[in-house]
Motif scaffolding. Structure first.
Motif, PDB file in Angstrom:
ATOM      1  N   TRP A  76      34.126  81.608 111.026  1.00 11.62           N
ATOM      2  CA  TRP A  76      34.639  80.971 110.426  1.00 11.62           C
ATOM      3  C   TRP A  76      35.760  80.802 109.767  1.00 11.62           C
ATOM      4  CZ3 TRP A  76      32.935  85.374 110.191  1.00 11.62           C
ATOM      5  CH2 TRP A  76      33.055  86.373 108.907  1.00 11.62           C
ATOM      6  N   GLN A  87      29.705  75.753 107.062  1.00 13.47           N
ATOM      7  CA  GLN A  87      29.218  77.550 107.211  1.00 13.47           C
ATOM      8  C   GLN A  87      30.968  77.739 108.071  1.00 13.47           C
ATOM      9  OE1 GLN A  87      26.384  78.354 110.124  1.00 13.47           O
ATOM     10  NE2 GLN A  87      27.744  77.320 111.854  1.00 13.47           N
ATOM     11  N   MET A  88      31.558  76.708 108.577  1.00 10.42           N
ATOM     12  CA  MET A  88      33.244  77.255 108.601  1.00 10.42           C
ATOM     13  C   MET A  88      34.014  77.569 108.747  1.00 10.42           C
ATOM     14  SD  MET A  88      35.361  74.487 110.754  1.00 10.42           S
ATOM     15  CE  MET A  88      37.048  74.289 111.042  1.00 10.42           C
TER      16      MET A  88
END
Length: 397
Positions: A99, A385-386
């Motif tokens: 991430w 979610q990155m």
């Protein structure tokens, strides 16, 4: 050829290796391995003392600009690619996927705070979080970029009359120990200031329609409303680098990807090119007027994006329909690109950008898909979610 384990290397090599580490994260990771490595490399030090406040003052009402509280301070942010080494060994853990993490440093206290990688909005720490202090040995960390923003020293609020800025190193100016700052301000003017200057220097009096600015291969490049890219010399001369693009969008962005220059043209609903470009220019220190104008423009809804690549060999523009595995991120403090292959489960060929909510005024991150032209909220997609740290780091509200 025989290989040697790193633990068996002669201790005389470690100080030499340590000299090639230039970022804070790399030095911290190196020194945290063992006592031998710690003694081989001193703690990270800034190349220069923290820069003083810029000699620019702003006032919400246009008066009182001489108040030191209204002085603009330069905030530096660093964006990292983070990947947990520990959680990767646990099957089914979402944190095994990499991430983006963005840290902003306060120039007064030196403290770091977590901000959103796209909107640059502060992220709230969870009061019960135990991970606010974490071991760098548990993560694979890669520094991607540094960016800068000008904020009020009294409350850390971004100065709206300055849309973009870049910091140029000392060697660019051929003057020792002096940094220079180029900025796009007042919705299109190009300015320059060195630390210690008493006022801002206007660059290119003939063009007040610049949209974006970037450091590319050690030089300062700008793009204007016509999509013409120019570079700025150390003598503050603006030299045309590309032919006009003549895109009809409301705003142009400069993005570097794989050593090439791209222009992203953003289209807004019910906002014509003329209304985006022709404005009454208030004084630089009248921050209240610029806050209202910035809000009016940022509230406009995005409806489309066009991407163009500059063919530097032939001096022409190439219409780009597919970014391949790349993702363009149009952050509030500058644009950059990443590869979707480095972020498992993230859709390729997309543009991340920010948009202001009409009701709250808060910035939200959105995604434009070049494949089908759809615009979605980043939070609603699996690729969210990155741009999110572990949930245990954050407050639920």
């Amino acid at each position: 050829m025989d290989t040697v384990k790193w633990s068996d290397l002669p201790k005389e090599l470690w100080p030499i290796i340590g000299k090639f580490l230039h970022s804070r994260i790399d030095v911290l990771r190196f020194r945290s391995v063992c006592s031998l490595w710690r003694s081989s490399r001193p703690p990270f030090q800034r190349p220069l003392p923290p820069p003083p406040p810029l000699p620019l003052k702003f006032s919400p009402s246009g008066s009182g600009a001489g108040d030191p509280k209204n002085q603009g301070l330069l905030f530096q942010s660093t964006t990292y690619r983070m990947e947990s080494i520990i959680d990767k060994k646990r099957s089914g853990s979402s944190r095994s996927k990499p991430w983006l993490m963005k840290l902003e440093q306060d120039p007064n206290s030196g403290r770091m705070r977590l901000v959103h990688p796209v909107t640059s909005s502060p992220l709230r720490y969870s009061p019960n979080a135990t991970s606010k202090e974490f071991s760098l040995l548990e993560f694979r960390v890669v520094e991607l970029r540094k960016s800068y923003a000008l904020k009020f020293g009294k409350n850390n609020v971004t100065v709206k009359s300055v849309q973009r800025l870049v910091v140029m190193p000392c060697d660019f100016l051929d003057i020792d120990d002096v940094y220079g700052v180029f900025m796009v301000y007042n919705e299109g003017k190009l300015g320059f200031v060195r630390f210690g200057d008493e006022k801002l220097t206007r660059v290119d009096e003939h063009n007040a329609y610049y949209d974006d600015i970037i450091v590319y291969k050690g030089q300062c490049y700008v793009v204007d409303k016509w999509g013409t890219i120019s570079w700025v010399s150390s003598a503050l001369q603006v030299i045309q680098f590309s032919p006009p693009l003549c895109g009809f969008g409301g705003r142009k962005y400069l993005v570097e990807c794989c050593d090439d220059l791209y222009v992203v043209d953003q289209y807004f609903e019910n906002v014509t090119q003329q209304s985006n470009m022709v404005v009454v220019t208030p004084f630089l220190d009248n921050e209240l007027l610029w806050w209202h104008y910035h809000k009016m423009r940022s509230d406009a809804e995005s409806i489309d994006f066009k991407v163009y690549k500059l063919d530097q060999e032939w001096g022409k523009w190439v219409d780009v329909k597919d970014l391949g595995d790349d993702i363009f991120i149009l952050s509030n403090d500058g644009s950059f690109s990443v590869s979707a292959r480095e972020f498992a489960g993230v859709k390729r060929n997309c543009i991340f950008f920010t948009e202001s909510a009409l009701t709250t005024g808060r910035f939200h991150s959105r995604v434009f898909n070049l494949e089908d032209g759809r615009i979605s909220s980043l939070a609603s997609l699996c690729c969210s979610q990155m741009v999110q740290p572990p949930s245990t780091w954050l407050s639920p509200d």
